[in-house]
Design an enzyme around this catalytic site. Structure first.
Site, PDB file in Angstrom:
ATOM      1  N   SER A 110      23.721  -7.300  30.192  1.00 30.13           N
ATOM      2  CA  SER A 110      23.897  -5.851  30.326  1.00 30.13           C
ATOM      3  C   SER A 110      22.550  -5.150  30.280  1.00 30.13           C
ATOM      4  O   SER A 110      21.654  -5.536  29.524  1.00 30.13           O
ATOM      5  CB  SER A 110      24.769  -5.340  29.175  1.00 30.13           C
ATOM      6  OG  SER A 110      24.709  -3.933  29.102  1.00 30.13           O
ATOM      7  N   TYR A 134      22.978  -0.199  35.589  1.00 33.55           N
ATOM      8  CA  TYR A 134      23.487   1.152  35.841  1.00 33.55           C
ATOM      9  C   TYR A 134      22.367   1.859  36.567  1.00 33.55           C
ATOM     10  O   TYR A 134      21.224   1.821  36.100  1.00 33.55           O
ATOM     11  CB  TYR A 134      23.796   1.872  34.527  1.00 33.55           C
ATOM     12  CG  TYR A 134      25.003   1.301  33.827  1.00 33.55           C
ATOM     13  CD1 TYR A 134      26.265   1.478  34.360  1.00 33.55           C
ATOM     14  CD2 TYR A 134      24.876   0.577  32.657  1.00 33.55           C
ATOM     15  CE1 TYR A 134      27.386   0.936  33.733  1.00 33.55           C
ATOM     16  CE2 TYR A 134      25.986   0.033  32.023  1.00 33.55           C
ATOM     17  CZ  TYR A 134      27.231   0.221  32.574  1.00 33.55           C
ATOM     18  OH  TYR A 134      28.339  -0.315  31.975  1.00 33.55           O
ATOM     19  N   THR A 160      26.952  -1.910  38.528  1.00 28.88           N
ATOM     20  CA  THR A 160      28.282  -1.515  38.050  1.00 28.88           C
ATOM     21  C   THR A 160      28.633  -0.161  38.654  1.00 28.88           C
ATOM     22  O   THR A 160      27.888   0.808  38.492  1.00 28.88           O
ATOM     23  CB  THR A 160      28.285  -1.457  36.512  1.00 28.88           C
ATOM     24  OG1 THR A 160      28.001  -2.762  36.029  1.00 28.88           O
ATOM     25  CG2 THR A 160      29.633  -1.011  35.975  1.00 28.88           C
ATOM     26  N   LYS A 268      29.785  -4.540  41.116  1.00 21.65           N
ATOM     27  CA  LYS A 268      30.822  -4.887  40.136  1.00 21.65           C
ATOM     28  C   LYS A 268      31.692  -3.669  39.867  1.00 21.65           C
ATOM     29  O   LYS A 268      31.161  -2.601  39.517  1.00 21.65           O
ATOM     30  CB  LYS A 268      30.140  -5.326  38.829  1.00 21.65           C
ATOM     31  CG  LYS A 268      31.052  -5.498  37.622  1.00 21.65           C
ATOM     32  CD  LYS A 268      30.246  -6.044  36.442  1.00 21.65           C
ATOM     33  CE  LYS A 268      31.079  -6.302  35.208  1.00 21.65           C
ATOM     34  NZ  LYS A 268      31.353  -5.109  34.419  1.00 21.65           N
ATOM     35  N   HIS A 292      36.344  -3.064  34.579  1.00 26.35           N
ATOM     36  CA  HIS A 292      35.519  -2.918  33.379  1.00 26.35           C
ATOM     37  C   HIS A 292      36.308  -3.339  32.124  1.00 26.35           C
ATOM     38  O   HIS A 292      36.181  -2.752  31.058  1.00 26.35           O
ATOM     39  CB  HIS A 292      35.038  -1.475  33.247  1.00 26.35           C
ATOM     40  CG  HIS A 292      33.673  -1.316  32.668  1.00 26.35           C
ATOM     41  ND1 HIS A 292      32.580  -0.951  33.402  1.00 26.35           N
ATOM     42  CD2 HIS A 292      33.208  -1.482  31.407  1.00 26.35           C
ATOM     43  CE1 HIS A 292      31.506  -0.880  32.615  1.00 26.35           C
ATOM     44  NE2 HIS A 292      31.868  -1.204  31.399  1.00 26.35           N
TER      45      HIS A 292
HETATM   46  C1  LIG Z   1      32.095  -4.524  24.441  1.00 25.67           C
HETATM   47  C2  LIG Z   1      31.949  -4.557  25.928  1.00 25.67           C
HETATM   48  C3  LIG Z   1      30.786  -4.072  26.500  1.00 25.67           C
HETATM   49  C4  LIG Z   1      30.635  -4.098  27.881  1.00 25.67           C
HETATM   50  N1  LIG Z   1      29.463  -3.670  28.415  1.00 25.67           N
HETATM   51  C5  LIG Z   1      29.300  -3.709  29.747  1.00 25.67           C
HETATM   52  C6  LIG Z   1      28.081  -3.299  30.336  1.00 25.67           C
HETATM   53  O1  LIG Z   1      27.132  -2.960  29.651  1.00 25.67           O
HETATM   54  N2  LIG Z   1      28.010  -3.306  31.678  1.00 25.67           N
HETATM   55  C7  LIG Z   1      29.055  -3.696  32.476  1.00 25.67           C
HETATM   56  O2  LIG Z   1      28.949  -3.675  33.700  1.00 25.67           O
HETATM   57  N3  LIG Z   1      30.204  -4.114  31.943  1.00 25.67           N
HETATM   58  C8  LIG Z   1      30.349  -4.134  30.613  1.00 25.67           C
HETATM   59  N4  LIG Z   1      31.519  -4.563  30.084  1.00 25.67           N
HETATM   60  C9  LIG Z   1      32.598  -5.053  30.966  1.00 25.67           C
HETATM   61  C10 LIG Z   1      32.486  -6.574  31.197  1.00 25.67           C
HETATM   62  O3  LIG Z   1      31.364  -6.889  31.986  1.00 25.67           O
HETATM   63  C11 LIG Z   1      33.713  -7.113  31.921  1.00 25.67           C
HETATM   64  O4  LIG Z   1      33.922  -6.356  33.099  1.00 25.67           O
HETATM   65  C12 LIG Z   1      34.990  -7.074  31.072  1.00 25.67           C
HETATM   66  O5  LIG Z   1      34.702  -7.316  29.721  1.00 25.67           O
HETATM   67  C13 LIG Z   1      35.969  -8.141  31.576  1.00 25.67           C
HETATM   68  O6  LIG Z   1      37.165  -8.065  30.891  1.00 25.67           O
HETATM   69  P1  LIG Z   1      37.561  -9.006  29.631  1.00 25.67           P
HETATM   70  O7  LIG Z   1      36.814  -8.469  28.456  1.00 25.67           O
HETATM   71  O8  LIG Z   1      39.020  -8.817  29.540  1.00 25.67           O
HETATM   72  O9  LIG Z   1      37.161 -10.438  29.985  1.00 25.67           O
HETATM   73  C14 LIG Z   1      31.676  -4.581  28.700  1.00 25.67           C
HETATM   74  C15 LIG Z   1      32.845  -5.071  28.118  1.00 25.67           C
HETATM   75  C16 LIG Z   1      32.991  -5.073  26.741  1.00 25.67           C
HETATM   76  C17 LIG Z   1      34.251  -5.630  26.149  1.00 25.67           C
HETATM   77  C1  LIG Z   2      28.180   3.137  30.334  1.00 25.09           C
HETATM   78  C2  LIG Z   2      28.846   2.158  29.438  1.00 25.09           C
HETATM   79  C3  LIG Z   2      27.901   1.133  28.861  1.00 25.09           C
HETATM   80  C4  LIG Z   2      28.524   0.094  27.986  1.00 25.09           C
HETATM   81  C5  LIG Z   2      29.743  -0.460  28.595  1.00 25.09           C
HETATM   82  O1  LIG Z   2      29.756  -0.849  29.729  1.00 25.09           O
HETATM   83  C6  LIG Z   2      30.979  -0.536  27.850  1.00 25.09           C
HETATM   84  O2  LIG Z   2      30.989  -0.214  26.661  1.00 25.09           O
HETATM   85  O3  LIG Z   2      31.995  -0.899  28.456  1.00 25.09           O
END
Ligand SMILES: Cc1cc2nc3c(=O)[nH]c(=O)nc-3n(C[C@H](O)[C@H](O)[C@H](O)COP(=O)(O)O)c2cc1C
Ligand SMILES: CCCCC(=O)C(=O)O
Length: 404
Positions: A110, A134, A160, A268, A292
């Site tokens: 990330s 981002y 993203t 994504k 997401h």
């Molecule tokens: C705590 C957390 C933080 C995340 N942070 C980001 C991020 O910084 N950037 C991003 O594109 N997706 C982020 N995601 C989304 C994940 O990349 C992914 O799309 C998602 O977790 C997939 O679903 P799952 O948790 O059910 O496997 C985050 C997800 C979680 C749970």
């Molecule tokens: C702009 C959101 C940044 C962190 C993230 O992707 C999440 O918490 O799901």
């Protein structure tokens, strides 16, 4: 092979991790937007399908490897980018990177990591990394990040696109989420010099996260009402800088491709055939079907349900990956059977990290690998390329709902 007798499934891993995380971290990691419909449906969608195994097909050698980002990887899944991993474990992203390197699994980092992208790359050895981006309204910040990723050998940047605004996460708001004072968004610094000066870091991140959540929400709402855009100022935090409502295909994708070359550019957060076609038309290298993890727009289709129309629209012109709700090796098999080329794992990896750091992430990767390979063998498939829709049976809605 040695088992962890306390933890033989991802469901058990979730329970164990949940006991170990403090409330703020647990809520931030686990919750979905609004009423959590999408986060639940991402998971339950996999129960709409049952497997149709074939027999007597010599599965003495099951090969689960695939080509991805120019490398042969031993499994068709990687670790999804998830922000701020030091909340789960003191070694944060480094523990994840070491686990991925140990298992030869692709890691997505990330932009809002608590470890600098250079340090994660160094910990990953020959295993490919991709950097999630981002695109900030302050494009210069993004340009610097892309340059740094290129310099240290990231294989791809993954833009993203499902965060024009931040989804409404009620527990995050209620807990007044803040990054603890000793942690920081390590890829950014007040002085904007890339790696920055180490001296002001902890103080800055603490202040930034403590006051930004409600301020950012208020100013976004006000800007919308008044029809104006104000560039976020001050330190880069995910609340202030992550969401960017100004992005458009025709401007941002050509810009990103020019900046990122020779790294690949992926998108994504695609959920429709229309946007998949636009992504192909804009010559991106691949797309990730994602909502997401249900953290943005609540009430979308589950990603597995969105997958078939997207696969049809793309028609093999670029790779199609998927994430969301994958909690078992058979889920990976089902996603591939419906046309995905590769899967990404989000929360289960964070649960592994919270459970036992690097060893916990390795455990998570091992469980999914074992389950996936077992599923291939028992379904009568020796190569990933042979997994197809003929191995699935879609149960009727009444049967599916009664089992939830
Ligand atoms: C705590 C957390 C933080 C995340 N942070 C980001 C991020 O910084 N950037 C991003 O594109 N997706 C982020 N995601 C989304 C994940 O990349 C992914 O799309 C998602 O977790 C997939 O679903 P799952 O948790 O059910 O496997 C985050 C997800 C979680 C749970
Ligand atoms: C702009 C959101 C940044 C962190 C993230 O992707 C999440 O918490 O799901």
């Amino acid at each position: 092979m040695e088992h962890d007798l306390d933890c033989l499934t991802i469901a058990e891993l979730e329970k164990l991790a949940t006991q170990r995380m403090d409330r703020q971290t647990r809520d931030y990691y686990n919750e979905g937007a609004d009423s959590g419909t999408t986060v639940r449906e991402n998971e339950s969608a996999y129960q709409k399908y049952r497997l149709r195994p074939r027999v007597l097909r010599n599965v003495s050698k099951v090969d689960s490897s695939v080509n991805v980002f120019g490398t042969r990887c031993s499994v068709p899944f990687g670790v999804a980018p998830a922000a701020m991993q030091k909340l789960a474990h003191e070694e944060g992203e480094l523990a994840t990177a070491h686990a991925c390197q140990e298992k030869g699994v692709v890691m997505g980092l990330s932009s809002f990591s608590t470890t600098a992208l250079e340090d994660v790359r160094a910990a990953s050895g020959n295993t490919p990394n991709v950097l999630q981006l981002y695109l900030f309204e302050d494009r210069e910040q993004s340009r610097k990040l892309i340059e740094r990723a290129k310099k240290v050998g990231y294989s791809a940047v993954v833009l993203t696109v499902d965060t024009p605004l931040l989804g409404r996460r009620n527990l995050e708001i209620r807990n007044q989420f803040r990054l603890p004072g000793h942690l920081r968004a390590a890829n950014f610094d007040l002085d904007n010099d890339g790696r920055g000066s180490r001296s002001s870091r902890s103080e800055r991140s603490d202040t930034a996260f403590s006051k930004d959540h409600s301020a950012a929400a208020k100013s976004t709402a006000a800007n919308y009402r008044e029809g104006r855009r104000v560039l976020p100022t001050g330190p880069v935090t995910f609340h202030t800088h992550g969401p960017n409502p100004t992005l458009e295909w025709d401007e941002c994708i050509p810009w990103l491709k020019a900046q990122a070359s020779p790294m690949q550019v992926w998108v994504k957060g695609i959920m429709t055939a229309e946007d998949a076609a636009l992504a192909v038309g804009h010559h991106v290298d691949g797309i990730i079907v994602s909502n997401h993890g249900g953290r943005q727009l609540d009430g979308t289709l589950a990603t597995l349900d969105a997958l078939p129309e997207i696969v049809a629209a793309v028609n093999h012109r670029i790779p199609v990956h998927i994430d969301g709700g994958i909690r078992h090796g058979t889920d990976i098999f089902k996603a591939l059977a419906l046309g995905a080329d590769f899967c990404w794992i989000g929360r289960p990896m964070l649960w592994g990290l919270a459970y036992k750091g690097q060893a916990g992430v390795e455990l998570c990767l091992r469980l999914l690998t074992d389950e996936f390979q077992l599923c291939m063998g028992l379904a009568g498939v020796a190569r990933v390329a042979d997994i197809g829709p003929q191995f699935l049976y879609r149960v009727k809605a009444s049967e599916f709902l009664s089992r939830l």
